[in-house]
Design a protein around this motif. Structure first.
Motif, PDB file in Angstrom:
ATOM      1  N   ASP A  16      37.988  42.699  37.934  1.00 21.17           N
ATOM      2  CA  ASP A  16      38.257  42.556  39.374  1.00 21.17           C
ATOM      3  C   ASP A  16      36.983  42.208  40.141  1.00 21.17           C
ATOM      4  O   ASP A  16      37.004  41.430  41.088  1.00 21.17           O
ATOM      5  CB  ASP A  16      38.870  43.840  39.940  1.00 21.17           C
ATOM      6  CG  ASP A  16      40.376  43.897  39.709  1.00 21.17           C
ATOM      7  OD1 ASP A  16      40.976  42.842  39.421  1.00 21.17           O
ATOM      8  OD2 ASP A  16      40.956  44.988  39.814  1.00 21.17           O
ATOM      9  N   LEU A  20      36.449  38.879  42.344  1.00 18.49           N
ATOM     10  CA  LEU A  20      36.163  39.002  43.779  1.00 18.49           C
ATOM     11  C   LEU A  20      34.837  38.337  44.155  1.00 18.49           C
ATOM     12  O   LEU A  20      34.752  37.610  45.157  1.00 18.49           O
ATOM     13  CB  LEU A  20      36.122  40.490  44.129  1.00 18.49           C
ATOM     14  CG  LEU A  20      36.073  40.774  45.592  1.00 18.49           C
ATOM     15  CD1 LEU A  20      37.397  41.395  46.011  1.00 18.49           C
ATOM     16  CD2 LEU A  20      34.959  41.736  45.923  1.00 18.49           C
ATOM     17  N   GLU A  23      35.329  34.654  44.078  1.00 19.40           N
ATOM     18  CA  GLU A  23      36.115  34.188  45.240  1.00 19.40           C
ATOM     19  C   GLU A  23      35.227  34.096  46.477  1.00 19.40           C
ATOM     20  O   GLU A  23      35.354  33.159  47.259  1.00 19.40           O
ATOM     21  CB  GLU A  23      37.239  35.190  45.566  1.00 19.40           C
ATOM     22  CG  GLU A  23      38.542  34.950  44.839  1.00 19.40           C
ATOM     23  CD  GLU A  23      39.439  36.190  44.901  1.00 19.40           C
ATOM     24  OE1 GLU A  23      39.413  36.920  45.907  1.00 19.40           O
ATOM     25  OE2 GLU A  23      40.147  36.426  43.894  1.00 19.40           O
ATOM     26  N   GLY A 155      44.130  49.112  37.706  1.00 18.33           N
ATOM     27  CA  GLY A 155      43.939  47.699  38.017  1.00 18.33           C
ATOM     28  C   GLY A 155      44.790  46.872  37.089  1.00 18.33           C
ATOM     29  O   GLY A 155      45.324  47.373  36.095  1.00 18.33           O
ATOM     30  N   TYR A 192      42.410  51.916  43.314  1.00 18.93           N
ATOM     31  CA  TYR A 192      42.745  50.546  42.898  1.00 18.93           C
ATOM     32  C   TYR A 192      41.427  49.831  42.590  1.00 18.93           C
ATOM     33  O   TYR A 192      40.532  49.782  43.443  1.00 18.93           O
ATOM     34  CB  TYR A 192      43.450  49.890  44.078  1.00 18.93           C
ATOM     35  CG  TYR A 192      44.127  48.572  43.870  1.00 18.93           C
ATOM     36  CD1 TYR A 192      44.452  48.066  42.617  1.00 18.93           C
ATOM     37  CD2 TYR A 192      44.479  47.812  44.984  1.00 18.93           C
ATOM     38  CE1 TYR A 192      45.106  46.870  42.474  1.00 18.93           C
ATOM     39  CE2 TYR A 192      45.144  46.601  44.859  1.00 18.93           C
ATOM     40  CZ  TYR A 192      45.447  46.130  43.599  1.00 18.93           C
ATOM     41  OH  TYR A 192      46.096  44.932  43.471  1.00 18.93           O
ATOM     42  N   SER A 193      41.307  49.286  41.403  1.00 19.08           N
ATOM     43  CA  SER A 193      40.013  48.706  41.031  1.00 19.08           C
ATOM     44  C   SER A 193      39.636  47.526  41.933  1.00 19.08           C
ATOM     45  O   SER A 193      38.449  47.288  42.172  1.00 19.08           O
ATOM     46  CB  SER A 193      39.995  48.314  39.557  1.00 19.08           C
ATOM     47  OG  SER A 193      41.089  47.520  39.229  1.00 19.08           O
ATOM     48  N   ARG A 194      40.629  46.822  42.483  1.00 21.40           N
ATOM     49  CA  ARG A 194      40.304  45.735  43.439  1.00 21.40           C
ATOM     50  C   ARG A 194      39.657  46.280  44.699  1.00 21.40           C
ATOM     51  O   ARG A 194      38.751  45.659  45.258  1.00 21.40           O
ATOM     52  CB  ARG A 194      41.574  44.987  43.844  1.00 21.40           C
ATOM     53  CG  ARG A 194      41.890  43.832  42.941  1.00 21.40           C
ATOM     54  CD  ARG A 194      43.216  43.252  43.334  1.00 21.40           C
ATOM     55  NE  ARG A 194      43.064  42.292  44.407  1.00 21.40           N
ATOM     56  CZ  ARG A 194      43.496  41.050  44.339  1.00 21.40           C
ATOM     57  NH1 ARG A 194      44.081  40.607  43.252  1.00 21.40           N
ATOM     58  NH2 ARG A 194      43.359  40.236  45.352  1.00 21.40           N
ATOM     59  N   ASP A 195      40.147  47.426  45.166  1.00 23.86           N
ATOM     60  CA  ASP A 195      39.558  48.033  46.364  1.00 23.86           C
ATOM     61  C   ASP A 195      38.140  48.525  46.068  1.00 23.86           C
ATOM     62  O   ASP A 195      37.232  48.372  46.890  1.00 23.86           O
ATOM     63  CB  ASP A 195      40.423  49.202  46.862  1.00 23.86           C
ATOM     64  CG  ASP A 195      41.734  48.730  47.477  1.00 23.86           C
ATOM     65  OD1 ASP A 195      41.946  47.500  47.570  1.00 23.86           O
ATOM     66  OD2 ASP A 195      42.552  49.588  47.875  1.00 23.86           O
ATOM     67  N   ALA A 197      36.180  47.278  43.891  1.00 26.58           N
ATOM     68  CA  ALA A 197      35.340  46.078  43.777  1.00 26.58           C
ATOM     69  C   ALA A 197      34.937  45.584  45.166  1.00 26.58           C
ATOM     70  O   ALA A 197      33.775  45.216  45.398  1.00 26.58           O
ATOM     71  CB  ALA A 197      36.085  44.982  43.001  1.00 26.58           C
ATOM     72  N   ALA A 198      35.882  45.611  46.108  1.00 29.18           N
ATOM     73  CA  ALA A 198      35.574  45.146  47.471  1.00 29.18           C
ATOM     74  C   ALA A 198      34.549  46.069  48.133  1.00 29.18           C
ATOM     75  O   ALA A 198      33.615  45.604  48.801  1.00 29.18           O
ATOM     76  CB  ALA A 198      36.860  45.080  48.298  1.00 29.18           C
ATOM     77  N   TYR A 282      49.110  47.219  44.529  1.00 32.33           N
ATOM     78  CA  TYR A 282      49.096  46.995  43.080  1.00 32.33           C
ATOM     79  C   TYR A 282      50.486  46.582  42.593  1.00 32.33           C
ATOM     80  O   TYR A 282      50.632  45.655  41.789  1.00 32.33           O
ATOM     81  CB  TYR A 282      48.639  48.263  42.356  1.00 32.33           C
ATOM     82  CG  TYR A 282      48.788  48.167  40.851  1.00 32.33           C
ATOM     83  CD1 TYR A 282      47.772  47.638  40.063  1.00 32.33           C
ATOM     84  CD2 TYR A 282      49.973  48.574  40.219  1.00 32.33           C
ATOM     85  CE1 TYR A 282      47.917  47.525  38.696  1.00 32.33           C
ATOM     86  CE2 TYR A 282      50.122  48.462  38.846  1.00 32.33           C
ATOM     87  CZ  TYR A 282      49.089  47.944  38.090  1.00 32.33           C
ATOM     88  OH  TYR A 282      49.260  47.814  36.726  1.00 32.33           O
ATOM     89  N   GLU A 285      51.101  43.111  43.561  1.00 31.16           N
ATOM     90  CA  GLU A 285      50.300  42.202  42.732  1.00 31.16           C
ATOM     91  C   GLU A 285      50.930  42.022  41.349  1.00 31.16           C
ATOM     92  O   GLU A 285      50.885  40.941  40.769  1.00 31.16           O
ATOM     93  CB  GLU A 285      48.871  42.751  42.603  1.00 31.16           C
ATOM     94  CG  GLU A 285      47.909  41.773  41.938  1.00 31.16           C
ATOM     95  CD  GLU A 285      46.525  42.356  41.679  1.00 31.16           C
ATOM     96  OE1 GLU A 285      46.248  43.507  42.064  1.00 31.16           O
ATOM     97  OE2 GLU A 285      45.722  41.627  41.063  1.00 31.16           O
TER      98      GLU A 285
END
Ligand SMILES: NC(=O)c1ccc[n+]([C@@H]2O[C@H](COP(=O)([O-])OP(=O)(O)OC[C@H]3O[C@@H](n4cnc5c(N)ncnc54)[C@H](OP(=O)(O)O)[C@@H]3O)[C@@H](O)[C@H]2O)c1
Length: 294
Positions: A16, A20, A23, A155, A192-195, A197-198, A282, A285
């Motif tokens: 993730d 990110l 991106e 994630g 959440y691994s995306r969160d 990461a952000a 999640y 997604e």
């Protein structure tokens, strides 16, 4: 343009993070999977990082199977502590910022409220001890270091070291109509691994050092988490609450290792959204959201 290298790039958080950072397009991002670098081998570390020469190195590699760490303490300390030291030494030599991902399991869970960065760690299992040793070695070896403690990650990639994530395991059991026994006396902050990461990216932009806690907001027991997963996913199944003693995992877990950050507000970085919202995101997604999930 800075070069950011991510070790453990094929893992749940690492993948993730790489996605990110790519991106956002601000940095050159180099993904280092286990095939590219073995953190427990100093020659491998020197050769991989010497070739990349990152300005920022994020070490997401770890031996994460908490129960197996009890039986394999040498491997746990070799990867999570000594390997982290080799990485930090390479960062010091090239003046790179060394970021080490750590865990809520550095705490014993006896505080009674959420742990801040000011609280004194006291691990109660081998995994937590090896990660705390990693934190100390990184901070000792590299003057520019950041330790980010997170917890109970979920994630899309799923923890490679754990064969998936908790959400997928619960949904799969519901689909097979298997009994779903879940521990109801251990509280955590599902993240959440995306969160994560952000949040990590925001910390990097401010060149933060020291220790920072980064989890989705709020907390629940694993049983409450399972119930919410099944509810949001529209699954017709009811989990059974059990005590951790009845469940009988090999490693002891802290009873309440929920984390909160005292450092994010002064940095003007928002705390991560509540875990329930993150769970919905999640499920969207992964194409599993139902009416309730929206
Ligand atoms: N998962 C959680 O619930 C959780 C909670 C709190 C903190 N954390 C921390 O968050 C970080 C990321 O965890 P995650 O869930 O993303 O784990 P993960 O999916 O298992 O990812 C870890 C990655 O590290 C690689 N790796 C393992 N040993 C290595 C070694 N000796 N040298 C180089 N690479 C190695 C693995 O590759 P292979 O699979 O190919 O070996 C894997 O791709 C870790 O530091 C972990 O301690 C995780």
């Amino acid at each position: 343009m800075s070069t950011v290298a991510v070790i453990g790039s094929a893992g749940q958080l690492g993948s993730d993070l790489v996605a990110l950072l790519r991106e956002s397009g601000r940095d050159k991002v180099v993904a280092l999977s286990h095939r590219d670098i073995e953190v427990a081998n100093p020659r491998s570390v020197r050769s991989a990082l010497g070739a990349v020469r990152p300005d920022i190195l994020i070490n997401c590699a770890a031996f994460v199977r908490v129960d197996d760490c009890e039986d394999q303490p040498e491997t746990a300390f070799l990867v999570n502590a000594v390997g982290a030291l080799y990485v930090a030494q390479a960062c010091r030599e090239s003046n790179a910022l060394c970021v080490y991902i750590s865990t809520d399991y550095v705490f014993d869970g006896q505080k009674g409220t959420s742990y801040t960065e000011e609280d004194c760690p006291h691990p109660i299992n081998v995994y937590g001890a090896s990660k705390l040793a990693g934190e100390h070695l990184v901070r000792q070896a590299c003057p520019r270091s950041l330790v980010v403690r997170t917890a109970s990650l979920f994630g899309v990639t799923g923890a490679r070291g754990k064969d998936g994530n908790f959400i997928e395991a619960i949904i799969a059991k519901a689909q097979r109509a298997d009994p779903i026994r879940v521990v109801d006396d251990i509280r955590t902050s599902p993240t959440y691994s995306r969160d994560a990461a952000a949040g990590l990216e925001a910390l990097l932009r401010q060149e933060t050092t020291g220790v920072v806690h980064l989890t989705n907001s709020g907390a629940c027991t694993w049983y409450e988490f399972a119930r919410t997963i099944l509810d949001y996913a529209g699954a017709d199944a009811t989990p059974q609450a059990v005590s951790s003693r009845e469940y009988g995992a090999r490693a002891r877990r802290p009873a309440d290792s929920t984390l909160v950050s005292a450092r994010l507000p002064p940095l003007h970085i928002n705390r991560l959204r509540p875990w329930q919202e993150a769970l919905k995101a999640y499920l969207i997604e992964t194409g599993r959201a139902t009416r309730k999930g929206h």
